[in-house]
Design an enzyme around this catalytic site. Structure first.
Site, mmCIF file in Angstrom:
data_model
loop_
_atom_site.group_PDB
_atom_site.id
_atom_site.type_symbol
_atom_site.label_atom_id
_atom_site.label_comp_id
_atom_site.label_asym_id
_atom_site.label_seq_id
_atom_site.Cartn_x
_atom_site.Cartn_y
_atom_site.Cartn_z
ATOM 1 N N HIS A 174 7.197 2.186 19.043
ATOM 2 C CA HIS A 174 6.108 2.634 18.148
ATOM 3 C C HIS A 174 6.331 4.094 17.704
ATOM 4 O O HIS A 174 5.513 4.975 17.988
ATOM 5 C CB HIS A 174 4.742 2.478 18.845
ATOM 6 C CG HIS A 174 3.605 2.346 17.857
ATOM 7 N ND1 HIS A 174 2.520 1.520 18.046
ATOM 8 C CD2 HIS A 174 3.372 2.957 16.670
ATOM 9 C CE1 HIS A 174 1.680 1.631 17.020
ATOM 10 N NE2 HIS A 174 2.184 2.499 16.176
ATOM 11 N N THR A 230 6.987 -2.442 11.106
ATOM 12 C CA THR A 230 6.544 -1.102 11.532
ATOM 13 C C THR A 230 5.030 -0.981 11.355
ATOM 14 O O THR A 230 4.499 0.127 11.338
ATOM 15 C CB THR A 230 7.233 0.013 10.700
ATOM 16 O OG1 THR A 230 7.011 -0.261 9.312
ATOM 17 C CG2 THR A 230 8.716 0.105 10.970
ATOM 18 N N GLY A 256 6.848 5.076 14.467
ATOM 19 C CA GLY A 256 6.602 5.275 13.026
ATOM 20 C C GLY A 256 6.134 6.676 12.649
ATOM 21 O O GLY A 256 6.708 7.321 11.780
ATOM 22 N N GLU A 300 1.417 -4.277 23.146
ATOM 23 C CA GLU A 300 1.971 -2.981 23.557
ATOM 24 C C GLU A 300 1.247 -2.447 24.782
ATOM 25 O O GLU A 300 0.027 -2.587 24.857
ATOM 26 C CB GLU A 300 1.818 -1.960 22.418
ATOM 27 C CG GLU A 300 2.742 -2.239 21.277
ATOM 28 C CD GLU A 300 2.646 -1.202 20.158
ATOM 29 O OE1 GLU A 300 2.198 -0.069 20.384
ATOM 30 O OE2 GLU A 300 3.044 -1.550 19.044
ATOM 31 N N GLY A 356 0.856 -1.189 0.000
ATOM 32 C CA GLY A 356 0.000 0.000 0.000
ATOM 33 C C GLY A 356 0.885 1.230 0.000
ATOM 34 O O GLY A 356 2.040 1.185 -0.435
ATOM 35 N N ARG A 357 0.341 2.322 0.531
ATOM 36 C CA ARG A 357 1.093 3.595 0.535
ATOM 37 C C ARG A 357 2.470 3.439 1.181
ATOM 38 O O ARG A 357 3.472 3.873 0.644
ATOM 39 C CB ARG A 357 0.346 4.634 1.354
ATOM 40 C CG ARG A 357 -0.817 5.261 0.678
ATOM 41 C CD ARG A 357 -1.253 6.464 1.519
ATOM 42 N NE ARG A 357 -2.517 6.980 1.056
ATOM 43 C CZ ARG A 357 -3.693 6.506 1.441
ATOM 44 N NH1 ARG A 357 -3.765 5.521 2.307
ATOM 45 N NH2 ARG A 357 -4.813 7.013 0.968
ATOM 46 N N ILE A 358 2.489 2.813 2.382
ATOM 47 C CA ILE A 358 3.753 2.746 3.126
ATOM 48 C C ILE A 358 4.716 1.772 2.454
ATOM 49 O O ILE A 358 5.901 2.078 2.273
ATOM 50 C CB ILE A 358 3.502 2.411 4.610
ATOM 51 C CG1 ILE A 358 2.675 3.542 5.264
ATOM 52 C CG2 ILE A 358 4.826 2.211 5.370
ATOM 53 C CD1 ILE A 358 2.185 3.271 6.671
ATOM 54 N N ARG A 383 -2.380 -8.573 -1.069
ATOM 55 C CA ARG A 383 -3.638 -9.257 -1.403
ATOM 56 C C ARG A 383 -3.834 -9.275 -2.921
ATOM 57 O O ARG A 383 -4.185 -10.260 -3.518
ATOM 58 C CB ARG A 383 -4.817 -8.519 -0.759
ATOM 59 C CG ARG A 383 -5.361 -9.219 0.455
ATOM 60 C CD ARG A 383 -6.443 -8.412 1.074
ATOM 61 N NE ARG A 383 -6.092 -6.974 1.011
ATOM 62 C CZ ARG A 383 -6.875 -5.997 1.415
ATOM 63 N NH1 ARG A 383 -8.060 -6.265 1.891
ATOM 64 N NH2 ARG A 383 -6.495 -4.730 1.338
ATOM 65 N N ARG A 442 1.880 -3.551 12.594
ATOM 66 C CA ARG A 442 1.234 -3.860 13.863
ATOM 67 C C ARG A 442 1.851 -5.147 14.416
ATOM 68 O O ARG A 442 2.095 -6.103 13.663
ATOM 69 C CB ARG A 442 -0.275 -4.076 13.689
ATOM 70 C CG ARG A 442 -1.083 -2.794 13.532
ATOM 71 C CD ARG A 442 -1.146 -1.978 14.812
ATOM 72 N NE ARG A 442 -1.957 -0.783 14.687
ATOM 73 C CZ ARG A 442 -1.488 0.427 14.379
ATOM 74 N NH1 ARG A 442 -0.207 0.610 14.156
ATOM 75 N NH2 ARG A 442 -2.298 1.469 14.311
#
Ligand code: DGY
Length: 330
Positions: free
Chosen positions: A290, A241, A292, A272, A159-161, A181, A243
């Site tokens: 966390h 980075t 990011g 977490e 995706g974007r990241i 996917r 989940r």
């Protein structure tokens, strides 16, 4: 609601510039001392509120949503990941849900690259050595790590990241592979010089580095389970980075301890803020808390997105970042 400002409940302390801006537009209830709110805190504070602004540290689960006051019409999440919100239940209750995509892409991709470099080059281990006062100077054989440049990186989630990570690593001469996917369109694929693997296991067994950049959903829970982690090469590093729940953290620690995988760079954890005890003892694992999206620029932009989403909603428009849309007729 008439001409009154919407009442918003913000569950965690935000940057003061964001809170100041929010006060201008809304009737605000802030978390002044930043203590995480319990379910009953949220329920009490939202009794007559219009909006909740939660973060990844809240559990906006089915039970909480069921008990929420009828007055709450919008959950405007401060963050892009919405795995902590029960979206189905929100839709059932006709509550719109929004998030903050796009504005933390670069920061999260930067953090991914930080970990991709720090883990194989033993950066934090070296820092610990210096701080311990035990460093006795350069030698030809000390603190030898692994080269990043020119290796194969497998990105899970394009995706974007994931795409932003792929763009960044081009300059390191990295061969980019990915599993997603759906295969991304061929223009993007050729720009990123990325090779698609429909079968995740096939990809994992060939990579030097693996980066997790997909959303957490019921389908991606423990996507990297024991069998998949074992299929990685013994010199390979895992970076996460996205989940923590996407990787079986206990198993990851066990396999790194046994040398089945070379190491890891982690920014997110399954439970977490607790972190698997074994990971804390491993020198070849870089641990970040966390971080990011933790830049001033990113957090300000996230706040602006939240404000924009709430303003649009109460101006009768579709908020720009709707995750759960509710038909106003119903
Ligand atoms: C995000 O936006 O999803 C970050 O992980 C913080 O919640």
């Amino acid at each position: 609601m008439g001409s009154q400002k919407p009442i918003i409940v913000v569950t965690r302390k935000l940057l003061s510039a964001t809170e100041t801006q929010m006060k201008r537009h809304f009737d605000t209830r802030f978390n002044v001392d930043d203590t995480p709110m319990s379910e009953s805190d949220i329920l009490n504070l939202t009794k007559d509120a219009d909006v909740i602004v939660p973060t990844v540290t809240d559990r906006i689960n089915a039970q909480l949503i069921r008990r929420l006051s009828e007055s709450v019409k919008l959950i405007a999440n401060f963050g892009v990941g919405v795995n902590h919100i029960n979206l189905e239940k929100a839709a059932d209750r006709k509550i719109v849900v929004t998030n903050t995509p796009g504005v933390l892409t670069d920061d999260t991709a930067d953090m991914t690259v930080c970990l991709l470099l720090a883990a194989p080059r033993r950066l934090t281990e070296g820092e610990r050595l210096i701080r311990s006062g035990e460093w006795s100077g350069w030698t030809p054989t000390s603190m030898i790590g692994h080269r990043f440049t020119g290796k194969k990186l497998g990105i899970i989630g394009m995706g974007r990241i994931g795409q932003a990570v792929a763009r960044r690593v081009q300059s390191f001469g990295i061969e980019v592979h990915y599993h997603n996917r759906n295969q991304v369109n061929s223009t993007i694929e050729s720009k990123l010089k990325a090779k698609y693997w429909g079968d995740l296991n096939e990809m994992l067994s060939r990579m030097d580095y693996v980066s997790v950049n997909c959303p957490y959903t019921p389908e991606t829970h423990h996507l990297l389970d024991e069998a998949r982690l074992r299929s990685m090469q013994p010199h390979a590093f895992l970076i996460n980075t996205a989940r923590g729940e996407i990787v079986d953290e206990k198993i990851l620690a066990k396999l790194i301890t046994k040398g089945v995988i070379a190491g890891a760079g982690l920014d997110v954890y399954e439970y977490e803020p607790s972190v698997e005890n074994k990971l804390l003892k491993l020198e070849n694992v870089v641990l970040a808390p966390h971080l990011g999206s933790a830049t001033f620029e990113g957090r300000l932009a996230m706040g602006e997105k939240v404000i924009e989403n709430i303003k649009s909603f109460f101006n009768g428009k579709d908020p720009p970042d709707m995750v759960v849309k509710v038909d106003p007729k119903y």
